[in-house]
Design a protein around this motif. Structure first.
Motif, PDB file in Angstrom:
ATOM      1  N   CYS A   8       1.476   4.096   6.332  1.00  0.00           N
ATOM      2  CA  CYS A   8       1.334   4.255   4.876  1.00  0.00           C
ATOM      3  C   CYS A   8       2.588   3.762   4.151  1.00  0.00           C
ATOM      4  O   CYS A   8       2.493   3.139   3.083  1.00  0.00           O
ATOM      5  CB  CYS A   8       1.058   5.707   4.518  1.00  0.00           C
ATOM      6  SG  CYS A   8      -0.626   6.251   4.852  1.00  0.00           S
ATOM      7  N   LEU A   9       3.752   4.038   4.718  1.00  0.00           N
ATOM      8  CA  LEU A   9       4.994   3.562   4.102  1.00  0.00           C
ATOM      9  C   LEU A   9       5.043   2.036   4.092  1.00  0.00           C
ATOM     10  O   LEU A   9       5.441   1.421   3.087  1.00  0.00           O
ATOM     11  CB  LEU A   9       6.200   4.125   4.866  1.00  0.00           C
ATOM     12  CG  LEU A   9       6.512   5.607   4.638  1.00  0.00           C
ATOM     13  CD1 LEU A   9       7.638   6.055   5.573  1.00  0.00           C
ATOM     14  CD2 LEU A   9       6.893   5.860   3.177  1.00  0.00           C
ATOM     15  N   ILE A  10       4.641   1.416   5.201  1.00  0.00           N
ATOM     16  CA  ILE A  10       4.598  -0.050   5.255  1.00  0.00           C
ATOM     17  C   ILE A  10       3.620  -0.588   4.220  1.00  0.00           C
ATOM     18  O   ILE A  10       3.905  -1.574   3.523  1.00  0.00           O
ATOM     19  CB  ILE A  10       4.208  -0.525   6.663  1.00  0.00           C
ATOM     20  CG1 ILE A  10       5.283  -0.137   7.682  1.00  0.00           C
ATOM     21  CG2 ILE A  10       4.003  -2.043   6.683  1.00  0.00           C
ATOM     22  CD1 ILE A  10       4.899  -0.412   9.119  1.00  0.00           C
ATOM     23  N   ALA A  11       2.471   0.067   4.093  1.00  0.00           N
ATOM     24  CA  ALA A  11       1.468  -0.366   3.121  1.00  0.00           C
ATOM     25  C   ALA A  11       1.998  -0.256   1.699  1.00  0.00           C
ATOM     26  O   ALA A  11       1.791  -1.152   0.868  1.00  0.00           O
ATOM     27  CB  ALA A  11       0.200   0.468   3.277  1.00  0.00           C
ATOM     28  N   LEU A  12       2.693   0.822   1.398  1.00  0.00           N
ATOM     29  CA  LEU A  12       3.232   1.022   0.054  1.00  0.00           C
ATOM     30  C   LEU A  12       4.295  -0.026  -0.277  1.00  0.00           C
ATOM     31  O   LEU A  12       4.354  -0.545  -1.400  1.00  0.00           O
ATOM     32  CB  LEU A  12       3.823   2.423  -0.074  1.00  0.00           C
ATOM     33  CG  LEU A  12       2.817   3.582  -0.084  1.00  0.00           C
ATOM     34  CD1 LEU A  12       3.536   4.909   0.072  1.00  0.00           C
ATOM     35  CD2 LEU A  12       1.987   3.556  -1.368  1.00  0.00           C
ATOM     36  N   LEU A  13       5.134  -0.343   0.703  1.00  0.00           N
ATOM     37  CA  LEU A  13       6.215  -1.299   0.467  1.00  0.00           C
ATOM     38  C   LEU A  13       5.726  -2.743   0.418  1.00  0.00           C
ATOM     39  O   LEU A  13       6.307  -3.571  -0.285  1.00  0.00           O
ATOM     40  CB  LEU A  13       7.280  -1.146   1.564  1.00  0.00           C
ATOM     41  CG  LEU A  13       8.045   0.180   1.582  1.00  0.00           C
ATOM     42  CD1 LEU A  13       8.932   0.270   2.822  1.00  0.00           C
ATOM     43  CD2 LEU A  13       8.885   0.330   0.320  1.00  0.00           C
ATOM     44  N   GLY A  14       4.657  -3.058   1.176  1.00  0.00           N
ATOM     45  CA  GLY A  14       4.230  -4.455   1.276  1.00  0.00           C
ATOM     46  C   GLY A  14       2.950  -4.795   0.567  1.00  0.00           C
ATOM     47  O   GLY A  14       2.400  -5.885   0.755  1.00  0.00           O
ATOM     48  N   ARG A  15       2.444  -3.907  -0.293  1.00  0.00           N
ATOM     49  CA  ARG A  15       1.118  -4.129  -0.878  1.00  0.00           C
ATOM     50  C   ARG A  15       1.054  -5.334  -1.808  1.00  0.00           C
ATOM     51  O   ARG A  15      -0.004  -5.931  -1.977  1.00  0.00           O
ATOM     52  CB  ARG A  15       0.653  -2.880  -1.629  1.00  0.00           C
ATOM     53  CG  ARG A  15       1.499  -2.464  -2.818  1.00  0.00           C
ATOM     54  CD  ARG A  15       1.014  -1.119  -3.357  1.00  0.00           C
ATOM     55  NE  ARG A  15       1.702  -0.698  -4.549  1.00  0.00           N
ATOM     56  CZ  ARG A  15       2.847  -0.032  -4.571  1.00  0.00           C
ATOM     57  NH1 ARG A  15       3.443   0.240  -3.426  1.00  0.00           N
ATOM     58  NH2 ARG A  15       3.414   0.335  -5.706  1.00  0.00           N
ATOM     59  N   ASP A  16       2.192  -5.747  -2.389  1.00  0.00           N
ATOM     60  CA  ASP A  16       2.162  -6.860  -3.345  1.00  0.00           C
ATOM     61  C   ASP A  16       2.187  -8.224  -2.676  1.00  0.00           C
ATOM     62  O   ASP A  16       1.882  -9.232  -3.298  1.00  0.00           O
ATOM     63  CB  ASP A  16       3.345  -6.750  -4.318  1.00  0.00           C
ATOM     64  CG  ASP A  16       3.247  -5.505  -5.191  1.00  0.00           C
ATOM     65  OD1 ASP A  16       2.110  -5.093  -5.497  1.00  0.00           O
ATOM     66  OD2 ASP A  16       4.305  -4.941  -5.534  1.00  0.00           O
ATOM     67  N   GLU A  17       2.583  -8.283  -1.413  1.00  0.00           N
ATOM     68  CA  GLU A  17       2.656  -9.559  -0.685  1.00  0.00           C
ATOM     69  C   GLU A  17       1.763  -9.514   0.553  1.00  0.00           C
ATOM     70  O   GLU A  17       2.116  -9.999   1.610  1.00  0.00           O
ATOM     71  CB  GLU A  17       4.107  -9.846  -0.278  1.00  0.00           C
ATOM     72  CG  GLU A  17       5.046 -10.075  -1.432  1.00  0.00           C
ATOM     73  CD  GLU A  17       4.699 -11.331  -2.216  1.00  0.00           C
ATOM     74  OE1 GLU A  17       4.181 -12.286  -1.592  1.00  0.00           O
ATOM     75  OE2 GLU A  17       4.925 -11.346  -3.437  1.00  0.00           O
TER      76      GLU A  17
END
Length: 481
Positions: A343-352
């Motif tokens: 979830c943390l990875i998804a939150l940090l990388g959702r724009d790219e």
């Protein structure tokens, strides 16, 4: 009725008691058809659509992308289905059986890489599902990501039984959703005109093959996790064929749809993958139902990634601790850790998401082709499907701590592929001479197999003349009793 049989009875939902240990014969149930519904539901979803779309987005045409994707599906699907057939035979998670090839400790090396794979797939799937969920109530993407992550964790904690039940419902929902989307697409778009976009180039054609082959082969490290409860007498051919059919048919449908919609939408597809698909509907309630079906479809595969991730984490842990099974509390903690990180990875990388996901997916092949080649060559050719299951938890047993020949072949297989790899963050020196084509997965599969077989004289393992299961060795019970 015993607890183990009651756990697997129709209508009963209980937290799974087993994790990385052997599944005793009295707890086995189901039939090979379960593999078809599981992998059909797992692949008929939005991430598969996006993967197919990449074949066009990254420079391919429509017609030859469809052909290349299908060939890659079949090639990768055969490899994946061969792993699936190991489940009923050994009654073990896929990566536990890797200890027979790499050693009880040595198996941790590919396992660490595989954990990163699960995190990447879980994070990327959570981004897309988060987009779909937040569109249901017009909230922020981060809230949808957290809701979806929590739901994935709950299903993964309950475990194997509910995962198969979920896949059956997802298959039905996804068939209805995709039938409607194809119907709408054929009304809105000129499919014949899209199919006329036909400009063959080897780099684009091989890219399409690599995308779909990597999609299928990436299932290899956990596919047997979902066939290990099948009775030992389940026919291997049935498991192989039904796994292959389920994964290839559904993936072909979804990836073909991805190519069509990417070609039709053009640049509008990038960054708004879910929205582009939903706009095929008529809006209002229908749009909401499509968003819901996308989220449900993603839930099935995301639970597999979360479940597989915890299995890999605990396989690594149990190997170094010399244990055949882990406590239930540790099982739940590892699933929560896996979910939190993804979830943390998804939150940090959702724009790219799209460019990062494409590079991630292609580069995965570099590491999992050698592992897959070694696992299959050892199981089907060297050991002749005969393993000592209790010894897989014993560092001082017949498989030892480290198998040097397998580790050399694994590292060699990775290095052999590097000159042929073509991704956004790394391109091998021979790619330009091949016109930009990425054939690393083909080279890696063949070369690693040959190298592993050639290193056989360095292999000090001994093999039993028949498969030895824990029931045959009362000293080593997998449940710790």
């Amino acid at each position: 009725m015993t607890d183990s049989l009651r756990e697997n009875s129709p209508g009963v939902i209980r937290v799974e008691r087993r994790s990385v240990g052997f599944i005793p014969q009295q707890e086995r149930y189901g039939n090979a058809w379960n593999q078809f519904t599981l992998w059909f539901g797992a692949n008929l979803q939005i991430t598969t659509v996006v993967t197919g779309a990449l074949a066009y987005v990254l420079g391919g045409d429509v017609f030859w992308s469809l052909i290349g994707l299908f060939i890659g599906q079949v090639a990768g699907g055969v490899v994946m289905a061969l792993h699936s057939a190991q489940g009923p035979r050994l009654g073990l998670p896929q990566m536990i059986s890797s200890r027979a090839q790499f050693g009880v400790y040595g198996a941790a090396i590919p396992l660490i890489l595989i954990i990163f794979m699960y995190l990447g797939f879980a994070a990327s799937g959570t981004v897309l599902a988060g987009q779909a969920i937040t569109n249901l109530y017009h909230g922020s993407t981060w809230s949808g990501i957290l809701i979806f992550g929590a739901a994935s964790a709950v299903f993964a904690i309950i475990g194997y039984n509910i995962i198969h039940r979920l896949s059956r419902w997802v298959s039905v929902i996804s068939i209805i959703a995709f039938a409607y989307l194809f119907f709408r697409f054929f009304i809105i778009a000129d499919v014949g005109d899209l199919l006329s976009i036909k400009e063959f180039t080897w780099p684009s054609f091989l890219l399409a093959m690599a995308l779909s082959a990597s999609w299928q082969i990436a299932y290899g490290p956990y596919v047997a996790d979902y066939s290990r409860y099948l009775p030992e007498n389940t026919k291997s051919n049935s498991v192989f064929i039904l796994t292959l059919a389920g994964t290839v048919i559904s993936s072909t449908i979804a990836m073909s749809f991805g190519v069509f919609i990417a070609a039709w939408a053009g640049d509008a597809f990038k960054g708004d993958e879910v929205g582009t698909v939903v706009r095929l509907g008529t809006g209002g309630v229908v749009a909401g139902l499509i968003y819901l079906s996308i989220a449900i479809g993603k839930l099935s595969i995301n639970v597999l990634n979360t479940y597989g991730g915890f299995m890999s984490m605990m396989t690594t842990y149990s190997g170094f601790r010399g244990k055949a099974e882990i406590p239930q509390s540790l099982r739940i903690i590892s699933i929560l850790i896996m979910t939190t990180i993804s979830c943390l990875i998804a939150l940090l990388g959702r724009d790219e998401f799209l460019p990062a996901f494409s590079s991630f997916l292609l580069f995965l092949l570099t590491f999992f082709i050698p592992w897959s080649a070694i696992n299959l060559a050892d199981f089907y050719w060297i050991s002749k499907e005969k393993y000592d299951v209790p010894a897989l938890a014993d560092p001082d047993g017949r498989y030892g701590r480290w198998n040097v020949s397998a580790l050399i072949a694994f590292i060699g297989g990775i290095l052999i592929q590097l000159p042929f790899v073509a991704t956004h963050f790394y391109t091998g020196p021979l790619v330009a001479k091949l016109g930009g084509a990425d054939i690393s997965w083909i080279v890696g599969l063949v070369a690693t197999t040959v190298l592993y077989l050639a290193l056989r004289p360095l292999d000090r393992r001994t093999f039993p003349d028949h498969t030895i299961l824990p029931e045959e060795n009362p000293v080593r019970h997998v449940d710790g009793s």
